[in-house]
Design a protein around this motif. Structure first.
Motif, PDB file in Angstrom:
ATOM      1  N   GLU A  19      39.324  44.107  34.767  1.00 57.97           N
ATOM      2  CA  GLU A  19      38.801  43.682  36.068  1.00 57.97           C
ATOM      3  C   GLU A  19      39.936  43.245  36.989  1.00 57.97           C
ATOM      4  N   LYS A  20      40.916  42.570  36.424  1.00 57.80           N
ATOM      5  CA  LYS A  20      42.086  42.190  37.217  1.00 57.80           C
ATOM      6  C   LYS A  20      42.892  43.422  37.612  1.00 57.80           C
ATOM      7  N   TRP A  21      43.005  44.379  36.699  1.00 60.41           N
ATOM      8  CA  TRP A  21      43.711  45.620  37.029  1.00 60.41           C
ATOM      9  C   TRP A  21      43.044  46.311  38.220  1.00 60.41           C
ATOM     10  N   GLN A  22      41.702  46.330  38.183  1.00 61.08           N
ATOM     11  CA  GLN A  22      40.965  46.998  39.258  1.00 61.08           C
ATOM     12  C   GLN A  22      41.229  46.323  40.598  1.00 61.08           C
ATOM     13  N   HIS A  23      41.324  45.006  40.583  1.00 57.16           N
ATOM     14  CA  HIS A  23      41.593  44.281  41.829  1.00 57.16           C
ATOM     15  C   HIS A  23      42.974  44.646  42.381  1.00 57.16           C
ATOM     16  N   VAL A  24      43.955  44.736  41.515  1.00 58.34           N
ATOM     17  CA  VAL A  24      45.308  45.098  41.957  1.00 58.34           C
ATOM     18  C   VAL A  24      45.327  46.522  42.507  1.00 58.34           C
ATOM     19  N   ILE A  25      44.621  47.424  41.831  1.00 62.74           N
ATOM     20  CA  ILE A  25      44.532  48.806  42.329  1.00 62.74           C
ATOM     21  C   ILE A  25      43.846  48.837  43.691  1.00 62.74           C
ATOM     22  N   ASN A  26      42.761  48.070  43.832  1.00 62.94           N
ATOM     23  CA  ASN A  26      42.043  48.041  45.107  1.00 62.94           C
ATOM     24  C   ASN A  26      42.912  47.475  46.235  1.00 62.94           C
ATOM     25  N   THR A  27      43.733  46.494  45.909  1.00 67.02           N
ATOM     26  CA  THR A  27      44.594  45.882  46.927  1.00 67.02           C
ATOM     27  C   THR A  27      45.778  46.777  47.263  1.00 67.02           C
ATOM     28  N   ASN A  28      46.548  47.124  46.246  1.00 68.02           N
ATOM     29  CA  ASN A  28      47.828  47.797  46.472  1.00 68.02           C
ATOM     30  C   ASN A  28      47.662  49.255  46.884  1.00 68.02           C
ATOM     31  N   LEU A  29      46.693  49.935  46.291  1.00 64.63           N
ATOM     32  CA  LEU A  29      46.546  51.372  46.530  1.00 64.63           C
ATOM     33  C   LEU A  29      45.395  51.679  47.482  1.00 64.63           C
ATOM     34  N   MET A  30      44.176  51.282  47.115  1.00 60.05           N
ATOM     35  CA  MET A  30      43.031  51.606  47.957  1.00 60.05           C
ATOM     36  C   MET A  30      43.108  50.907  49.313  1.00 60.05           C
TER      37      MET A  30
END
Length: 234
Positions: free
Chosen positions: A96-107
């Protein structure tokens, strides 16, 4: 700075760290700048327009776009600085934390591109700068998710460059260790610029690199800048 005076910009993550330093230098170059961040500074220069924005939220990006169009019009410059770190082992970390980082940095960056670049294309000119990291393409223990997002950003930047040339210039600025609140805001794992042990850049030094790319004459495109503390190994 002759090519910057009178232009308009939007900076995601412009409330602190590298983003705030970029805003300050753009303002000094007489660029009217929209600041987009979850936490806005209380000491913004007079020629800035602060907007609260969570880049992981599609509706928030839509609102940001509407506000920027209303108050500034189509920006000439977009600098994407919003990002978050994470320091977790892949076999033990929290997806879930990984998803947040992906959503912030990439998406988050992709949403900014999708919102603002079409207007730049219609205007026939513009600059996009993505703040990446020396971790792009560099595997290291506990850094897999963060490095993956920065690696993806560099692929996105080169894809965008090819899709929008020659009207829009696309630049990546990839700093090494930089002494900002980035480390305080890392989702998990704890490091500081000092504990990494290479020394550190300042936010202003990274912003200098961003402004260097932006202030080139229109026929010159600086597509990638890497800068590190001189002692940094990778």
């Amino acid at each position: 700075m002759q090519y910057l005076k009178g232009r308009k910009a939007v900076v995601s993550g412009g409330g602190s760290g590298i983003g705030k330093a970029v805003v300050e230098q753009l303002s000094a170059a007489q660029v009217t700048t929209a600041i987009a961040d979850l936490h806005l500074p209380t000491d913004s220069p007079s020629n800035t327009h602060p907007f609260t924005c969570d880049v992981t939220d599609a509706a928030a990006i839509d609102r940001l776009f509407a506000h920027v169009q209303q108050h500034l019009g189509t920006p000439d410059v977009m600098v994407c600085c919003a990002g978050q770190g994470i320091h977790e082992k892949l076999t033990e970390g929290d997806p879930e934390k990984w998803q947040h980082v992906i959503n912030t940095n990439l998406m988050g960056t992709l949403r900014m591109i999708r919102a603002f670049v079409p207007g730049m294309l219609e205007a026939g000119h513009g600059d996009v700068v993505l703040v990446s990291s020396v971790s792009a393409g560099q595997a290291y223990p506990y850094g897999g998710v963060y490095a993956a997002t920065k690696t993806a950003l560099q692929v996105i930047a080169e894809t965008l460059r090819q899709e929008v040339l020659p009207a829009i210039r696309v630049s990546v600025v990839a700093p090494g260790v930089t002494d900002t609140a980035f480390f305080d805001n890392t989702i998990s794992g704890y490091q500081t610029a000092e504990s990494i042990g290479y020394g550190a850049l300042t936010a202003s030094q990274v912003a200098n690199a961003v402004l260097y790319a932006l202030q080139q004459p229109p026929e010159v495109s600086i597509n990638h800048i890497t800068l590190r503390p001189s002692a940094q190994v990778f």
